[in-house]
Design a protein around this motif. Structure first.
Motif, short mmCIF file in Angstrom:
data_model
loop_
_atom_site.label_atom_id
_atom_site.label_comp_id
_atom_site.label_asym_id
_atom_site.label_seq_id
_atom_site.Cartn_x
_atom_site.Cartn_y
_atom_site.Cartn_z
N LYS A 34 1.11 3.58 -3.57
CA LYS A 34 0.31 4.92 -3.55
C LYS A 34 1.10 5.90 -3.69
CE LYS A 34 -4.14 2.14 -2.69
NZ LYS A 34 -3.79 1.14 -1.83
N TRP A 84 -0.13 2.20 -14.04
CA TRP A 84 -0.86 3.36 -13.91
C TRP A 84 -2.41 2.75 -14.45
CZ3 TRP A 84 1.28 8.45 -15.87
CH2 TRP A 84 2.47 8.63 -15.12
N GLN A 136 -8.85 -0.40 -12.29
CA GLN A 136 -9.13 -1.24 -11.21
C GLN A 136 -8.89 -2.82 -11.57
OE1 GLN A 136 -13.09 0.11 -9.99
NE2 GLN A 136 -11.83 1.14 -8.48
N GLY A 187 0.67 -1.36 0.12
CA GLY A 187 -0.04 0.01 -0.04
C GLY A 187 0.80 1.19 -0.08
N ARG A 216 -3.81 11.92 4.77
CA ARG A 216 -2.91 11.37 4.03
C ARG A 216 -1.71 10.90 4.73
NH1 ARG A 216 -4.05 10.90 -1.82
NH2 ARG A 216 -6.22 10.95 -1.43
N VAL A 225 -4.12 0.34 -12.30
CA VAL A 225 -4.92 0.90 -11.38
C VAL A 225 -6.04 1.81 -11.45
CG1 VAL A 225 -4.38 2.79 -9.49
CG2 VAL A 225 -2.77 1.09 -9.78
N LEU A 275 2.47 6.55 -6.80
CA LEU A 275 1.35 7.06 -7.69
C LEU A 275 0.98 8.26 -7.70
CD1 LEU A 275 -0.50 3.64 -8.34
CD2 LEU A 275 1.30 4.62 -9.64
N GLN A 276 0.75 8.75 -6.57
CA GLN A 276 0.19 10.14 -6.12
C GLN A 276 1.32 11.38 -6.39
OE1 GLN A 276 -1.45 10.44 -2.21
NE2 GLN A 276 -2.64 8.66 -2.67
#
Ligand code: HEM
Ligand code: HEM
Ligand code: SF4
Ligand code: SF4
Lengths: 421, 445, 214
Positions: B43, B82, B88, B39, C23, B85, B46-47
């Motif tokens: 994540k 990408w 999904q 996780g 976050r 994700v 990616l962000q």
């Protein structure tokens, strides 16, 4: 030779053999000493391609091209893998087996030392010879094997069908199996690992890979219903009814028996599960968090964890204590019931309990010298070479086998005396 | 644009598996992999990525293929994870096929780009997740999978039979003893200081390297041993295929063997990926934050021997020499200065490369890429023109490559681009140059 | 108008603060679950990496891209400082809370605002011109660039009274709020992730792998 009771347990020190004479040989290889400490043996090279086994100053009558894997069996016999005229065989006390092989390796023996088995290759096929009896059956490959407790039977990891080069499809159908006494299980698996016999020697369990990412434990070729991400070596309960193995689940490593959890805890890692002599209590090496290792006894990890590694735990004969070697911050500790003995060592060897479980002794290394540590107290004397100490059947004496100043010595120490000293 | 020739490559391991893929299975696998246990890093990466393309210049594939934007690290992520994700997990079998091509053959997980991205985004880690997904779906290049199968069945990389292993050691010992009296390869010597482990190509095709090491150990007076049973191979292609279960099993056996032999350290031959597997990826998956006992790469080991004067140099190599910095021991262990120390000790005319050290270009063979085999060879060679240009610029004759993947990869590049150079392991130079204490080591080059 | 200011200011800053906190808390928990992340973190090597990546032209890739690097530095500097030090904002703050802080003279702020605008134009052109960037640029990237520049454009227009002040102010406040709100929920979150991703990579390179990451 009779058993441990028959050994000389009179307290005292004896110079068994001087090692200086060995310098006359071109090379001296790895030493072996007999369990009772009466004999020391080593392969020596007289000239290139001419090797003999030297034992307490005597040479085996026959020279061979090579001799290695030299060791004393628990019953005191001395074995080695030897090569003569480019063929390999096993030599016991200087006597070669009649059969010869293209290759012979991976010598194993039963706990009492009476039974001896070795993997062999003949005509590009792989087989196994146990006590001089050839399995006859031959396989495309054989990676490893296990002996039954009495040493009469063997179970080997075998490849039963040829694979063409890079044939990943056939591989995925399964070409591996477990051969017991030469007879492979009917069912084939993608892989098989870590075979083990039941205590009565009637059944064999092993890890099996059912699909590329599905593992389980099989007994006599029948896998459990439950499948797991992967697994480690199984072991049997002493009644032979339960098979216990660490398995990987999505929540972490779990200990399962016949496919169902025996422990509730989930760990970052778990292996080397061991049963107490009563066959009930369980201990295993676990990782409680990334980079933290310890032993869990009945699902309760010791509070103290170690950074590097923890080796297989061992229960005392009365089941009251568990000991394991741990490496922490670069040095070795002997840990009993979660408490390290004082002192850190450069290396430590598997400790041994006295038969009554009251005492514990281990060989350790510090600054290139070897010492015996009993119940946490190092004996003052240190040696150039040392073999793991052994307790007498009454647990009141300790046999120390060591090399000091170029002499192989056999020491029997009275524990009472030591306690007073 | 992706290279049409690459997209057309036929690879049974990928093609046949893709034909059998069901969308539902793809979705389930992707969700499982991207959901559990990864996780935080996934994540956040990616962000964080601002899509700035600054990582492009890191990648030898991008630089070698005329700055084709599809070969920029971020593009490889865009084309694979990408999309997974975003949708999904609802992606097509064809999409997975493309993912396999990109993840296994166009990225060597060399981690150069994570020192070019301003945020330190670990593209190689993301690519490894893609490989994990492909592996779980059974979509793996056939030659790579075969290597992994070998690891799973034999714990070594090349289906080496147990007796062949021991026999090779014995034969190498005999060869080495012809060169220098008294050389031994002690098998299963419990309590030795060092266990020496190698990768399977050594006994299989480069056995001389083992004999060389035996000579080096003898001259340096090292108390060492090699294991006779499985666990002797420190290589690990399962780490690169995404079969982490097999990776873990292989690494565990290697370390268990060392622990059984009661050695203080393991010294390994000249291999980079094996270092990564034995020191980082393997231990990490098994729960170790570092190897249970220290692992010493051959470069560190030679450095130690030279530095401490346990090996003395009798003569030096005269012809011009350059070097390939292997990613996994340079970015992976910072051994570049020690590597140069050794080369300078052994060679008179060392010509360094640029860029160098941690900024080296990958050999394009590591990370499992060369193990994808002949179908992908041309693609691999096209992906490393920069390396050819970099080496050519040195005008050296000899390239020191202290890593098996680099060795083979650079050799291929030398051939394809007609550089007229040779590759060599340090080991080979060392036995030529060192003072053996018997007046030999005087071979003219 | 005053209501709009109050609502938007609370909304923007509130969402930013809560969003970022949320976050970070999530990441902390996820990192604990991932297990191998936190033990790797090293203050020394994390900082070493941050320092290198925060000083202009101290990394090889920055030197390979001197123009992008310099534009980006000026951009970020002005982008972060101008809103904090513009008299208009500090004045509003003082009215509400009764205290404030020193400000920069308006012309300086104007220049900084222009720098931001020019930089965004540069980024825009770069995204259009450089194939490796265009390849990973979608409508989201263009939109975010617009959102980023909007408060600066409206701010300077308002300040220079070029258009209807009230309308421009409303646009300014709305775009400013959007600016703040989007930080935690888009790649603008690189603003805070930067410190973590960079120091993680710095730690892994430095503490674990004994190498530099710049
Ligand atoms: C709720 C939010 C906001 C309110 C009420 C507000 C209000 C104002 C006011 C009253 C001014 C002064 C205009 C003048 O001098 O006549 C101003 C200028 C400015 N604002 Fe904001 N603002 C808000 C949000 C933001 C945000 C989020 C940013 C930044 C990114 C921003 C950037 C600027 C800049 C750069 C200027 C100065 C332009 C210049 O003088 O060249 N504002 N703002
Ligand atoms: C301390 C906080 C911040 C740091 C350390 C930081 C760091 C970075 C870095 C390293 C880049 C990489 C690419 C480059 O150098 O051009 C970047 C790009 C960018 N940053 Fe920031 N940033 C911060 C705050 C912000 C904020 C608050 C915004 C706006 C809301 C922002 C908007 C941008 C934009 C739009 C880009 C992309 C430029 C392009 O299109 O290539 N940054 N930032
Ligand atoms: S090959 Fe290396 S530089 Fe290129 S994308 Fe992969 S990890 Fe990054
Ligand atoms: S350099 Fe980093 S932030 Fe920029 S596109 Fe590449 S991965 Fe994304």
């Amino acid at each position: 030779m009779s058993g441990i009771d028959g050994w000389n347990w009179d307290a005292g020190e004896r110079r068994v053999v001087e090692l200086g004479v060995l310098s006359s040989f071109e090379q001296v290889h790895e030493f072996a000493v007999s369990p009772d400490g009466e004999k020391l043996a080593v392969p020596v090279v007289e000239e290139p391609g001419q090797v003999r086994v030297w034992q307490n100053g005597e040479l085996w009558s026959e020279a061979v091209e090579r001799a290695w894997s030299l060791r004393f069996l628990p019953d005191g016999r001395l074995v080695a893998l030897v090569r003569v005229d480019d063929s390999w065989t096993v030599a016991v006390d200087g006597q070669r087996w009649e059969d010869e092989f293209e290759f012979a390796w991976n010598l194993k023996f039963s706990a009492n030392g009476r039974s001896l088995a070795v993997q062999v290759k003949r005509g590009m096929k792989y087989g196994l010879v146990i006590d001089g009896r050839d399995w006859g059956a031959e396989f495309i490959s054989m990676r490893d094997f296990a002996l039954s407790p009495d040493g009469k039977r063997a179970a080997a990891l075998v490849q039963v069908e040829q694979l063409a080069e890079a044939d990943i499809f056939k591989f995925a159908e399964g070409v591996w199996s477990v051969a017991v006494d030469g007879q492979p299980w009917e069912r084939r698996f993608i892989n098989v690992y870590s075979p083990v016999f039941s205590p009565d020697g009637q059944h064999v369990a092993a890890e099996v890979r059912l699909d590329m990412f599905e593992y389980s434990i099989a007994e006599d070729g029948r896998p459990w219903d439950a499948v797991f991400g992967t697994s480690w070596a199984p072991c049997y309960r002493s009644n032979g009814k339960g098979i216990i193995a660490p398995v990987r689940t999505p929540e972490g490593w779990a200990l399962v028996e016949n496919g169902k959890p025996v422990w509730q805890g989930r760990y970052s890692q778990m292996w080397h599960q061991r049963l107490a002599p009563d066959g009930q209590r369980l201990a295993a090496v676990v990782s409680t968090a990334y980079g933290r290792w310890t032993v869990a006894v009945d699902d309760r990890p010791w509070p103290r964890t170690f950074s590097d590694v923890v080796l297989a735990p061992r229960f005392s004969p009365d089941g009251g204590r568990v000991v394991a070697l741990a490496r922490d911050q670069g040095s070795w500790l002997v840990v009993v019931n979660g408490q390290p003995w004082p002192g850190r060592f450069d290396m430590a060897w598997e400790p041994e309990f006295s038969p009554d479980g009251r005492h514990l002794a281990a060989k350790v290394e510090r600054d290139g010298k070897f010492q015996v540590v009993i119940d946490g107290h190092p004996l003052p004397r240190s040696f150039d070479m040392l073999w793991s100490p052994r307790f007498s059947p009454q647990g009141d004496k300790l046999l120390v086998r060591a090399v000091e100043e170029g002499v192989y010595k056999r020491l029997v120490l009275g524990l009472e005396q030591l306690a007073r000293a | 644009m992706a290279d049409i020739e690459d997209a057309r490559v036929e690879d049974a391991g990928i093609d046949q598996a893709v034909d059998k893929l069901e969308p539902a299975r793809i979705e389930a696998v992707i969700r499982r992999v991207l959901g559990a246990g990864c996780g935080a890093r996934l994540k956040v990466y990616l962000q964080t990525c601002v899509h700035c393309g600054l990582c492009a210049d890191a990648c030898h594939t991008y630089l070698s293929r005329d700055r084709d934007p599809d070969f920029a690290p971020v593009a490889k992520v865009k084309e694979t994870i990408w999309e997974m994700v975003k949708r999904q997990g609802r992606v097509s079998p064809e999409f997975i096929k493309k993912c396999a091509r990109i993840a296994y053959t166009e990225c060597g997980a060399c981690r150069r780009c994570s020192m070019y991205c301003p945020f330190g985004i670990d593209i190689a880690y993301l690519i490894m997740l893609v490989r994990r997904i492909c592996a779980l779906l059974g979509v793996v290049p056939v030659y790579l999978q075969d290597t992994v199968n070998s690891h799973a069945a034999t714990s070594n990389q090349m289906w080496v039979q147990p007796d062949d292993w021991i026999d090779t050691l014995i034969w190498q010992e005999e060869d080495a003893a012809d060169e220098l009296e008294g050389v031994r390869i002690p098998l299963d010597r419990e309590g030795a200081d060092i266990m020496y482990s190698v990768i399977a190509p050594e006994p299989k095709i480069l056995a001389q390297l083992i004999a060389n090491m035996a000579v080096i150990m003898k001259v340096a007076g090292v108390d060492w041993t090699m294991p006779s049973l499985d666990g002797w191979d420190n290589s690990n292609m399962a780490m690169y295929s995404g079969d982490f279960e097999v990776m873990g099993r292989v690494e565990r056996l290697h370390w268990e063997r060392a622990l059984q032999l009661k050695v203080k350290r393991v010294v390994m031959g000249e291999c980079g990926h094996a270092y990564r597997g034995a020191v980082y990826d393997g231990p990490k998956w098994l729960g170790w934050s570092k190897p249970p006992i220290p692992m010493v790469h051959a470069v560190e080991f030679y450095y130690e021997l030279l530095r401490e004067g346990r090996i003395k140099i009798a003569r030096k190599i005269k012809e011009p020499v350059t070097v390939q910095d292997p990613c996994n021991i340079v970015r992976g262990r910072g051994l570049h200065h020690k590597l140069r120390y050794i080369i300078n000790e052994l060679c008179e005319d060392f010509r360094d490369v640029s860029p160098r050290f941690e900024h080296n270009y990958c050999c394009a063979a590591g990370g499992g890429v060369i193990n994808c085999g002949p179908p992908w060879k041309l693609s691999r060679l096209k992906s490393n023109r920069v390396k050819a240009e970099q080496l050519a610029a040195t005008d050296a004759h000899l390239v020191v490559t202290p890593c098996h993947n680099c060795h083979s990869g650079i050799e291929d590049i030398i051939g394809y681009y007609g550089l007229g150079m040779h590759v060599t392991f340090i080991n080979e130079l060392l036995v030529k140059c060192m003072d053996r204490g018997d007046g030999s080591g005087e071979v003219e080059r | 108008m005053e209501l709009l200011v109050t609502v938007c200011a609370w909304l923007g800053l509130g969402v930013l603060l809560l969003g970022v906190t949320g976050r970070l808390l999530w990441a902390w928990r996820a990192a604990r679950i991932e297990g191998s992340v936190l033990p790797v973190m090293s203050a020394r090597y994390g900082l070493r990496s941050l320092v290198h990546w925060l000083l202009p032209l101290s990394t090889r890739n920055q030197r390979l891209h001197p123009v992008v690097t310099l534009v980006s530095y000026l951009f970020h500097l002005c982008l972060l400082l101008a809103p904090l030090l513009v008299a208009g904002h500090v004045e509003l703050w003082r009215q509400r809370w009764g205290f404030g802080w020193p400000t920069l003279p308006d012309p300086v702020i104007d220049v900084m605002t222009l720098v931001v605008m020019v930089a965004v134009l540069f980024f825009l052109l770069r995204r259009l011109a450089a194939p490796e960037v265009r390849n990973v640029t979608g409508w989201k990237e263009y939109l975010l660039l617009m959102v980023v520049v909007a408060p600066f454009v409206t701010g300077i227009i308002a300040h220079l009274h070029l258009l209807d002040y009230r309308l421009v102010m409303v646009l300014h406040i709305v775009s400013g709020t959007l600016w703040l709100v989007l930080i935690p929920f888009s790649w603008l979150s690189h603003m805070f992730w930067f410190f973590f991703t960079r120091s993680y990579m710095g730690s892994e390179f430095g503490a674990v792998r004994n190498a530099r990451d710049w």
